[in-house]
Design an enzyme around this catalytic site. Sequence first.
Site, PDB file in Angstrom:
ATOM      1  CE  LYS A  25      -3.669   2.255   2.402  1.00 21.29           C
ATOM      2  NZ  LYS A  25      -4.572   2.150   3.291  1.00 21.29           N
ATOM      3  CE  LYS A  28      -5.967   2.000  -0.760  1.00 27.65           C
ATOM      4  NZ  LYS A  28      -6.244   2.159   0.433  1.00 27.65           N
TER       5      LYS A  28
HETATM    6  C1  PBG Z   1      -7.771   3.118   5.085  1.00 25.63           C
HETATM    7  C2  PBG Z   1      -7.982   3.135   3.794  1.00 25.63           C
HETATM    8  C3  PBG Z   1      -7.582   4.132   2.768  1.00 25.63           C
HETATM    9  C4  PBG Z   1      -8.364   3.685   1.377  1.00 25.63           C
HETATM   10  C5  PBG Z   1      -8.687   2.294   1.738  1.00 25.63           C
HETATM   11  N1  PBG Z   1      -8.589   2.175   2.935  1.00 25.63           N
HETATM   12  C6  PBG Z   1      -7.410   5.595   2.874  1.00 25.63           C
HETATM   13  C7  PBG Z   1      -5.955   5.821   3.262  1.00 25.63           C
HETATM   14  O1  PBG Z   1      -4.884   4.906   3.359  1.00 25.63           O
HETATM   15  O2  PBG Z   1      -5.743   6.949   3.135  1.00 25.63           O
HETATM   16  C8  PBG Z   1      -8.317   4.322   0.034  1.00 25.63           C
HETATM   17  C9  PBG Z   1      -9.367   3.682  -1.004  1.00 25.63           C
HETATM   18  C10 PBG Z   1      -9.433   4.723  -2.017  1.00 25.63           C
HETATM   19  O3  PBG Z   1      -8.916   5.789  -2.199  1.00 25.63           O
HETATM   20  O4  PBG Z   1     -10.301   4.272  -2.631  1.00 25.63           O
HETATM   21  N2  PBG Z   1      -6.700   3.102   5.487  1.00 25.63           N
END
Ligand code: PBG
Length: 336
Positions: free
Chosen positions: A196, A249
């Site tokens: 991520k 992601k």
């Molecule tokens: C929570 C989370 C996030 C997303 C999914 N779970 C936000 C982040 O990490 O700031 C982002 C998903 C998206 O942008 O569609 N941790």
Amino acid sequence: MKYPSYRPRRMRRSEGLRKLLRETEFSLSSLIMPYFVKEEGRGKDPIEAMPGQFRWSPDSLLEELEEIQELGLGSILLFGLPQEKDEVASQAFAQKGVIQEIVRLIKKNFPELIVITDVCLCGYTVHGHCGILSDQGEIDNDASLKILQRVAVSHAEAGADIVAPSDMMDGRVRAIRDALDAAGFKSTPILSYAAKYASSFYGPFREAAHSSPLFGDRKSYQMDPANREEAMREIQMDIEEGADIVMVKPALAYLDVIRDAKQKFQFPLAAYNVSGEYSMIKAAAQAGWLDEKKVVFEILTAIRRAGAQLVLTYHAKEVSQWLKEAPNSSARNLKV
Ligand code: PBG
């Protein structure tokens, strides 16, 4: 291998030939549709930065799910929007928390639907970070793990089919696996946000979930977009810790990472086509600059082609509608 050189040419392909030779197909069963669920009120509130997406009340979400099931979508990912936030994210593991309640309702009404829950604290803490803070104001990794374990178990108890930790604390997959096993949920799979990135493509999501950090950023626990090998180490660790599906992601700016992961690990692989990726397409389509449907199919095909078996995408519902309208775009009239 040597190719014959006597007839260099590129085939001109009819639609039928193109289909026959197509290497990548995607079907609805590979798509997962994310939803934001609010705790109170009725109806659905539009999310400005994500045209076509809403914060759903429980009753309106149930109606929506009935519709998507008829359209053939089988899996959803849920994010909760709690009324109350605190220092220790208590609403994230409360028995009557927003997610726990809605998951019970969904499983009662749609037992077949695969319900995946996001396991994170950022939407539930007053400071908006994904873990809880020490007295010094830093993320306390180990204390956060204890809370995440409670969150995951509470989701499984409510009936979640898969839990998806997105917090990026160290050791969270093993901690959650242990907690699920101990609570009797040995067969509840973990979809881990393994690679991520600290991405600016999450911007619209943070508006949707009111989860922007009040101070600082998430760079200490999310990955540097410049790193590719590190992603493989992160994925490897999560597999070793007991993840059942690993995820990259965002998706579009990280297709190389998806490809690397696909080649390196023979393991179920997901990609998250995140909020910013969605909103860019919506904005351009609204301005009349892009053919939305074609671009969405192209993007989703690319993510699959790169190697993702599953794609989490806010486009999923519309895709299912488009496929229903024209299941076979080259449908032709028979001549007799
Ligand atoms: C929570 C989370 C996030 C997303 C999914 N779970 C936000 C982040 O990490 O700031 C982002 C998903 C998206 O942008 O569609 N941790």
